[in-house]
Design a protein around this motif. Structure first.
Motif, short mmCIF file in Angstrom:
data_model
loop_
_atom_site.label_atom_id
_atom_site.label_comp_id
_atom_site.label_asym_id
_atom_site.label_seq_id
_atom_site.Cartn_x
_atom_site.Cartn_y
_atom_site.Cartn_z
N ALA A 299 -17.41 45.80 15.48
CA ALA A 299 -16.14 45.61 14.78
C ALA A 299 -15.22 44.68 15.56
N ALA A 300 -15.22 44.83 16.90
CA ALA A 300 -14.39 43.97 17.73
C ALA A 300 -14.86 42.52 17.67
N LEU A 301 -16.17 42.32 17.65
CA LEU A 301 -16.71 40.97 17.53
C LEU A 301 -16.33 40.33 16.21
N ILE A 302 -16.33 41.13 15.14
CA ILE A 302 -15.93 40.61 13.83
C ILE A 302 -14.47 40.19 13.86
N GLU A 303 -13.63 41.02 14.48
CA GLU A 303 -12.21 40.66 14.58
C GLU A 303 -12.02 39.38 15.38
N GLU A 304 -12.72 39.26 16.50
CA GLU A 304 -12.63 38.03 17.30
C GLU A 304 -13.16 36.83 16.52
N GLY A 305 -14.23 37.05 15.76
CA GLY A 305 -14.79 35.96 14.96
C GLY A 305 -13.82 35.48 13.90
N ILE A 306 -13.18 36.42 13.20
CA ILE A 306 -12.18 36.06 12.19
C ILE A 306 -11.04 35.28 12.83
N THR A 307 -10.59 35.78 13.97
CA THR A 307 -9.45 35.16 14.65
C THR A 307 -9.78 33.73 15.07
N THR A 308 -10.97 33.53 15.61
CA THR A 308 -11.38 32.19 16.03
C THR A 308 -11.55 31.27 14.82
N TRP A 309 -12.14 31.80 13.75
CA TRP A 309 -12.35 30.99 12.54
C TRP A 309 -11.02 30.57 11.92
N ILE A 310 -10.08 31.51 11.81
CA ILE A 310 -8.77 31.18 11.26
C ILE A 310 -8.09 30.13 12.13
N PHE A 311 -8.25 30.26 13.45
CA PHE A 311 -7.63 29.30 14.38
C PHE A 311 -8.12 27.89 14.10
N GLY A 312 -9.41 27.77 13.80
CA GLY A 312 -9.96 26.46 13.48
C GLY A 312 -9.33 25.87 12.23
N GLN A 313 -9.06 26.73 11.24
CA GLN A 313 -8.39 26.26 10.02
C GLN A 313 -6.94 25.90 10.33
N ALA A 314 -6.31 26.72 11.19
CA ALA A 314 -4.89 26.54 11.48
C ALA A 314 -4.63 25.21 12.21
N ILE A 315 -5.54 24.82 13.08
CA ILE A 315 -5.38 23.55 13.80
C ILE A 315 -5.21 22.40 12.82
N GLU A 316 -5.98 22.44 11.74
CA GLU A 316 -5.92 21.37 10.73
C GLU A 316 -4.65 21.44 9.89
N MET A 317 -3.91 22.56 9.98
CA MET A 317 -2.72 22.74 9.15
C MET A 317 -1.48 23.00 10.00
N GLU A 318 -1.43 22.36 11.19
CA GLU A 318 -0.27 22.47 12.09
C GLU A 318 0.09 23.92 12.37
N PHE A 319 -0.94 24.74 12.55
CA PHE A 319 -0.75 26.16 12.85
C PHE A 319 0.14 26.84 11.81
N PHE A 320 -0.05 26.43 10.55
CA PHE A 320 0.62 27.04 9.40
C PHE A 320 2.14 26.90 9.46
N LYS A 321 2.61 25.86 10.13
CA LYS A 321 4.04 25.60 10.21
C LYS A 321 4.62 25.36 8.82
N ASP A 322 5.76 25.94 8.55
CA ASP A 322 6.52 25.78 7.29
C ASP A 322 5.85 26.44 6.09
N LEU A 323 4.74 27.16 6.31
CA LEU A 323 4.12 27.86 5.18
C LEU A 323 4.82 29.21 4.98
N LYS A 324 4.96 29.58 3.72
CA LYS A 324 5.59 30.86 3.40
C LYS A 324 4.62 31.69 2.58
N ALA A 325 5.02 32.92 2.27
CA ALA A 325 4.15 33.81 1.50
C ALA A 325 3.72 33.14 0.21
N GLY A 326 2.41 33.17 -0.03
CA GLY A 326 1.85 32.55 -1.23
C GLY A 326 1.29 31.16 -0.99
N ASP A 327 1.49 30.62 0.23
CA ASP A 327 1.07 29.24 0.51
C ASP A 327 -0.30 29.11 1.16
#
Length: 390
Positions: A299-327
């Motif tokens: 379970a911990a590995l899955i959480e770390e995997g999700i976190t790392t994967w989201i981070f990869g997406q976030a880098i491409e989106m300026e770490f979700f700067k200026d995004l609000k709920a629903g974006d």
């Protein structure tokens, strides 16, 4: 199944329109583009089945989901054009006759497909042809929108919608899918992402002994310090060092060493984090099965995997700067649900995952800029806050 209540066309239409995040918009362009794209996705699922019939086992669920998405955009096209879905259904058998107003009676999806089809068959050649015809019907709508304003020509839009729905029903019959199943699945998915009313369930560890519960209120100090010429991130709680000192563990620095804030956001907003349980020695040892399956290494590995994967997406989106709920992209949130399938947070709706991600990244951006801060986990209010650390 005796207590099953058939879904009505009117009820589905109302609920679907409530999840339209552009409710004040009037143009047909957005819903038509969406309808065009979803019909294309439906064709793509059939193509995958044809290309790899043995390996592609997700076909039945995928076709049902895509039909539901088609129905959602179709409903929106009709609504933006001043025509209700019930009105389109009422005119299905009208041929070239006069346009009829919507029936006052409740119309069920079941009535659109009297022969209930319970098994999904391998798509036949006829089904392929019908899908191509369906795409052509969307093409007619797109062409008319390009050449004239369909919003001002309701008499033109209505028959085009009827022709499309007739073809959609035929496609569903030939695929062995009920539109009711597609509508139910679509309603569940869209309200999970854009709820009409946000409601949060209790904590996953609410029945566990207090000493095995994740913190409901806690402050953690996070700061960067140089050791032997190298920068590390340290964390303290109640004056005690917690966890290991962290680096980015990457060839190129990206400040991932502050990533524990994401785990704390999961604690605060979702009430879940096997990583944090391990860090604070809060595993649910009194329930051996939960301890092994929900709080263990996998379970911990899955959480770390999700976190790392989201981070990869976030880098491409300026770490979700200026995004609000629903974006946040819906596909990102759907992928997360697939990651956590079989684990506690699969019960967390997509909108709540978005809250956790956006709050975690707000704290992360603060730490990137200031290199230190005090995190406050406020699980009772599903909030993660950050403030300056002297």
């Amino acid at each position: 199944m005796d207590d099953f209540i058939p879904l009505s066309v009117q009820e589905y239409s109302k609920d679907a329109l409530a999840t339209d995040v552009q409710r004040d918009a009037e143009s047909l362009n957005f819903p038509l583009l969406g309808l065009f794209g979803e019909v294309g996705s439906l064709l793509s699922e059939v193509k995958k089945k044809q290309r790899d019939p043995i390996a592609y086992r997700a076909y039945a669920a995928a076709v049902t989901e895509e039909l539901g998405d088609v129905l959602w955009y179709f409903n929106l096209v009709a609504s933006r054009g001043g025509i209700s879905l019930a009105e389109v259904v009422t005119n299905l058998a009208s041929g070239d006759g006069d346009w009829k107003p919507a029936s006052d009676k409740t119309i069920t999806f079941e009535a659109l497909q009297p022969a209930v089809l319970k098994t999904l068959k391998t798509p036949s050649k006829k089904f392929e042809e019908t899908l191509i015809e369906l795409a052509a019907k969307v093409g007619l709508l797109m062409a008319d929108q390009s050449n004239r304003d369909l919003l001002r020509d309701r008499s033109r839009l209505g028959p085009l919608l009827v022709a499309f729905l007739e073809t959609l029903i035929r496609a569903a019959n030939e695929a062995g899918v009920t539109l009711e199943a597609a509508a139910v699945k679509n309603r569940t998915k869209t309200t999970d992402r854009w709820p009409i009313q946000k409601e949060v369930s209790g904590f996953f560890d609410g029945d566990a002994p207090p000493e095995e519960q994740l913190p409901r209120k806690l402050q953690i100090e996070i700061f960067e310090r140089e050791v032997n010429g190298k920068l590390y991130v340290f964390q303290t709680c109640n004056g005690l060092n917690i966890g290991d000192r962290l680096t980015d563990n990457a060839m190129t620095e990206d400040d991932y060493r502050f990533h524990d804030v994401f785990h704390y956001a999961y604690v605060a907003v979702l009430g879940w984090s096997p990583v944090t349980r391990s860090l604070f020695r809060l595993k649910r040892k009194s329930a051996s099965k939960i301890d092994e399956a929900q709080d263990g290494a996998r379970a911990a590995l899955i959480e770390e995997g999700i976190t790392t994967w989201i981070f990869g997406q976030a880098i491409e989106m300026e770490f979700f700067k200026d995004l609000k709920a629903g974006d946040l992209p819906f596909d990102l949130l759907k992928q997360i649900h697939q990651f956590v399938n079989g684990y506690e947070p699969e019960a967390c709706p997509a909108w709540l995952w978005e809250e956790a991600i956006l709050q975690g990244y707000a704290a992360f951006r603060y730490l990137r800029e200031n290199r230190r801060g005090t995190i406050t986990i406020d699980a009772a209010n599903r909030r993660l806050e950050i403030e300056p650390l002297p």
